[in-house]
Every structure is written in C-alpha cells, then in structure tokens.
Design a protein around this motif. Structure first.
Motif, mmCIF file in Angstrom:
data_model
loop_
_atom_site.group_PDB
_atom_site.id
_atom_site.type_symbol
_atom_site.label_atom_id
_atom_site.label_comp_id
_atom_site.label_asym_id
_atom_site.label_seq_id
_atom_site.Cartn_x
_atom_site.Cartn_y
_atom_site.Cartn_z
ATOM 1 N N UNK A 227 1.272 -0.966 0.169
ATOM 2 C CA UNK A 227 0.053 0.067 -0.777
ATOM 3 C C UNK A 227 0.228 0.882 -0.221
ATOM 4 N N UNK A 228 0.639 2.335 -0.504
ATOM 5 C CA UNK A 228 0.939 3.824 -0.297
ATOM 6 C C UNK A 228 2.114 3.564 -1.280
ATOM 7 N N UNK A 229 1.723 3.487 -2.666
ATOM 8 C CA UNK A 229 2.431 3.775 -3.608
ATOM 9 C C UNK A 229 1.737 4.164 -5.047
ATOM 10 N N UNK A 230 2.456 4.912 -5.900
ATOM 11 C CA UNK A 230 1.461 5.447 -6.450
ATOM 12 C C UNK A 230 0.277 4.165 -7.961
ATOM 13 N N UNK A 231 -0.075 4.958 -8.220
ATOM 14 C CA UNK A 231 -1.168 4.086 -8.867
ATOM 15 C C UNK A 231 -0.975 3.241 -10.275
ATOM 16 N N UNK A 232 0.184 3.551 -10.902
ATOM 17 C CA UNK A 232 0.737 3.430 -11.532
ATOM 18 C C UNK A 232 1.167 2.044 -11.168
ATOM 19 N N UNK A 233 2.005 1.815 -10.348
ATOM 20 C CA UNK A 233 2.125 0.126 -9.721
ATOM 21 C C UNK A 233 1.253 -0.563 -9.103
ATOM 22 N N UNK A 234 -0.319 -0.013 -9.012
ATOM 23 C CA UNK A 234 -1.068 -1.325 -8.641
ATOM 24 C C UNK A 234 -2.251 -1.634 -10.780
ATOM 25 N N UNK A 235 -1.832 -0.743 -11.160
ATOM 26 C CA UNK A 235 -1.684 -1.432 -12.371
ATOM 27 C C UNK A 235 -1.002 -2.098 -12.885
ATOM 28 N N UNK A 236 0.413 -2.516 -12.974
ATOM 29 C CA UNK A 236 1.072 -3.416 -13.457
ATOM 30 C C UNK A 236 0.605 -5.224 -13.164
ATOM 31 N N UNK A 237 0.652 -6.170 -14.385
ATOM 32 C CA UNK A 237 0.116 -6.828 -14.925
ATOM 33 C C UNK A 237 1.239 -8.038 -15.672
ATOM 34 N N UNK A 238 1.625 -8.929 -14.621
ATOM 35 C CA UNK A 238 3.336 -10.021 -14.578
ATOM 36 C C UNK A 238 1.920 -11.583 -14.722
ATOM 37 N N UNK A 239 1.160 -11.479 -15.819
ATOM 38 C CA UNK A 239 0.505 -12.759 -16.666
ATOM 39 C C UNK A 239 1.107 -14.152 -17.734
ATOM 40 N N UNK A 240 2.022 -14.788 -16.497
ATOM 41 C CA UNK A 240 2.733 -15.511 -16.840
ATOM 42 C C UNK A 240 1.701 -16.272 -16.586
ATOM 43 N N UNK A 241 1.873 -18.025 -17.051
ATOM 44 C CA UNK A 241 1.158 -18.579 -16.555
ATOM 45 C C UNK A 241 1.795 -19.594 -15.558
ATOM 46 N N UNK A 242 0.972 -20.458 -14.972
ATOM 47 C CA UNK A 242 1.356 -21.660 -14.021
ATOM 48 C C UNK A 242 0.730 -23.044 -15.248
ATOM 49 N N UNK A 243 1.878 -23.473 -13.067
ATOM 50 C CA UNK A 243 2.248 -25.540 -14.312
ATOM 51 C C UNK A 243 1.989 -26.007 -12.821
ATOM 52 N N UNK A 244 0.612 -26.334 -12.817
ATOM 53 C CA UNK A 244 0.228 -27.343 -11.899
ATOM 54 C C UNK A 244 0.782 -28.750 -11.348
ATOM 55 N N UNK A 245 1.160 -29.372 -12.707
ATOM 56 C CA UNK A 245 2.448 -30.374 -12.974
ATOM 57 C C UNK A 245 3.816 -30.250 -12.023
ATOM 58 N N UNK A 246 3.991 -29.168 -12.579
ATOM 59 C CA UNK A 246 5.429 -28.929 -11.138
ATOM 60 C C UNK A 246 4.768 -28.913 -10.321
ATOM 61 N N UNK A 247 3.749 -27.847 -9.606
ATOM 62 C CA UNK A 247 3.628 -27.793 -8.387
ATOM 63 C C UNK A 247 2.977 -28.816 -7.699
ATOM 64 N N UNK A 248 2.711 -30.134 -8.459
ATOM 65 C CA UNK A 248 2.535 -31.181 -8.026
ATOM 66 C C UNK A 248 4.339 -32.591 -7.495
ATOM 67 N N UNK A 249 4.447 -31.750 -8.537
ATOM 68 C CA UNK A 249 6.155 -32.544 -8.347
ATOM 69 C C UNK A 249 6.694 -31.834 -7.505
ATOM 70 N N UNK A 250 6.481 -30.791 -7.235
ATOM 71 C CA UNK A 250 6.985 -30.366 -6.007
ATOM 72 C C UNK A 250 6.750 -30.082 -4.932
ATOM 73 N N UNK A 251 5.349 -30.860 -4.186
ATOM 74 C CA UNK A 251 5.455 -31.264 -3.573
ATOM 75 C C UNK A 251 5.036 -32.450 -3.074
ATOM 76 N N UNK A 252 5.452 -33.775 -4.419
ATOM 77 C CA UNK A 252 5.623 -34.948 -4.407
ATOM 78 C C UNK A 252 7.440 -34.692 -3.248
ATOM 79 N N UNK A 253 8.218 -34.346 -4.675
ATOM 80 C CA UNK A 253 9.409 -34.068 -3.735
ATOM 81 C C UNK A 253 9.484 -33.603 -2.572
ATOM 82 N N UNK A 254 9.379 -32.463 -2.264
ATOM 83 C CA UNK A 254 9.402 -31.794 -0.751
ATOM 84 C C UNK A 254 8.854 -33.397 0.168
ATOM 85 N N UNK A 255 7.736 -33.600 0.054
ATOM 86 C CA UNK A 255 6.733 -34.480 0.782
ATOM 87 C C UNK A 255 7.597 -35.646 0.982
ATOM 88 N N UNK A 256 8.232 -36.173 -0.135
ATOM 89 C CA UNK A 256 9.252 -37.501 -0.321
ATOM 90 C C UNK A 256 10.490 -36.786 0.713
#
Length: 262
Positions: free
Chosen positions: A69-98
């Motif tokens: 909070x407390x920053x100029x509006x131009x910062x709130x207008x920024x978007x970073x629309x990178x895709x996610x990767x649910x398969x990678x998230x599941x692999x992360x869970x498996x590795x750390x779970x291991x």
C-alpha cells in the motif's frame, strides 16, 4: 537435445518501486535473464508467501497480487500474466513430501510482488510458467535448507529455482529515519553484508544459516526472518558454494545482493 542444468539463485527484490526507480539493482535484475539459460519453468520462494507450512501455487493462470500500500497507482496497474504450471506444483509437492515435509497445493493464489517484481524485470514477456512455494517463518533455517535440497532434482529438468528476499531488511529504519533512495549505508548494514560474503568465501554454510544470530547486527538487519529464509532454500537447492552476482544498496539499509548456487 540436452536440457540445461539450472543453478539456484537468491535475489534481493527491494521495494516494488524498483520497477520505476533507476538503480544498480534494477539494472542487474533487468539483465538477469541473459545470465542463465532460458528455463522451461521457474520455481519462486518469496519472502511474501509465508505460511505455517509449505504451500505450492497450482493455478494454471496465477493472478498478480498487489500486496502493498501507499504506492503510486501506476504500480497497482502492473500485471505479470505468466502462466502457472499445476504439474510442476504437484512435482514440487512430491519431492518435498519425499523429504518428510508435507506440501499443500493452492489452486487460487497468485504471484506476490516478491515474485513478479524481479520476474518482470528479468523476463518481461511473462511467457515462462511460474510456481511459488511458500517459506515458513515458523521453521528454522535448517528446515528451509532441507526444503531446498529436496528441490534439487528440478534443476536437471531446466527448472530455475529462485529465492527472493533481501540480504538485509529493516523497513523501520527506512521509515523512522525517512531515508531516501540514495541514502548513505550505515556500518551496521554493510558489516552484516560483508560478513555473509566472507562466510561464503570460506564455505562456512553453518555460519550463513545462522547469520541472524551470529553475524554482526544480525537481529537489527532482520527484525523478522522472512526476507533471509529464501536464501537458505536457494543454498539447499544449489549447494553452499556461492557466487555473488550483484552487490549494492537501496535506501541505505537494504542490501540488494544476489547469489548463484550450483
């Protein structure tokens, strides 16, 4: 075609205004994408995703979170629309779970500014899938190192692991002393940053893991541990041998160091 073996990185992300305020740290992050092979995916461990236990983002289209909070509006207008990767998230869970650490999946959470700010500078096209894995201030440095170790196999699959925090992080000193962007660096900050680098130079992993307790002015530089914990995860993922990629300060009290492991 042989896939790249990625390093693990630690970056200091600083204020979100780094997107608009010129600085050596901004220049470094803007060139970071050219310093590593293009990854197939990025796994971020951000100081601003702090949970009781590890949580991996599993949304296929994570939204941009403006967690400030407390920053100029131009910062709130920024978007970073990178895709996610649910398969990678599941692999992360498996590795750390291991490794005996259960990971939850969150199909709704987006990318906080500790993730999207440095990513926007380094990979502005937002075309590389991103997954976040939370840190946990409830757990000690060694726990984060173990989490990082569990993630090491991802590096051989061309997944870039990035811990995003800050080598020093005392926001009260910025606000209470009304420090400007180019304020002088006090000794209690520079001595801590230099001490960490010296410990890396001699391969003293244990000392770095306990930098807040053992380093000069450690508690003053980290009143809370959240911004140094991603460093320990990156160390675990890449190995204790470190190369400092960048060293500068903003607001005098934020050491903007970046490290490469592995």
């Amino acid at each position: 075609m042989t896939r790249a073996v990625q390093p693990a990185l630690f970056v200091s992300h600083g204020s979100p205004m780094i997107l608009f305020e010129p600085s050596p740290a901004r220049d470094f992050l803007a060139g970071l994408g050219s310093q590593v092979a293009r990854p197939d995916a990025i796994l971020m461990l951000s100081a601003h995703h702090d949970m009781a236990g590890p949580v991996a983002t599993a949304s296929p289209a994570p939204p941009t979170i403006h967690d400030f909070g407390g920053f100029p509006q131009k910062l709130f207008d920024v978007r970073y629309p990178a895709p996610g990767d649910p398969a990678l998230a599941a692999e992360v869970a498996a590795l750390v779970g291991g490794a005996g650490i259960a990971v939850a999946l969150d199909g709704q959470r987006g990318l906080d500014h500790g993730a999207w700010v440095p990513l926007l500078l380094a990979w502005p096209d937002a075309d590389i899938p991103v997954v976040q894995l939370s840190i946990s201030s409830a757990h000690p440095p060694e726990w984060h190192y173990r989490v990082g170790q569990a993630l090491t196999p991802l590096r051989e699959r061309n997944v870039l692991i990035i811990g995003s925090g800050s080598l020093t992080h005392n926001l009260r000193a910025i606000f209470a002393e009304r420090r400007d962007h180019d304020a002088a660096v006090p000794e209690w900050v520079s001595e801590f940053a230099d001490w960490v680098q010296a410990r890396f130079d001699v391969g003293d992993r244990d000392a770095v893991l306990h930098a807040v307790e053992r380093g000069p002015h450690g508690r003053r530089n980290h009143p809370t541990p959240d911004h140094i914990l991603p460093l320990f995860a990156a160390m675990g993922a890449g190995g204790a041998q470190a190369e400092r990629l960048h060293h500068s300060y903003t607001y005098g009290v934020l050491a903007m160091d970046a490290y490469r492991f592995g």
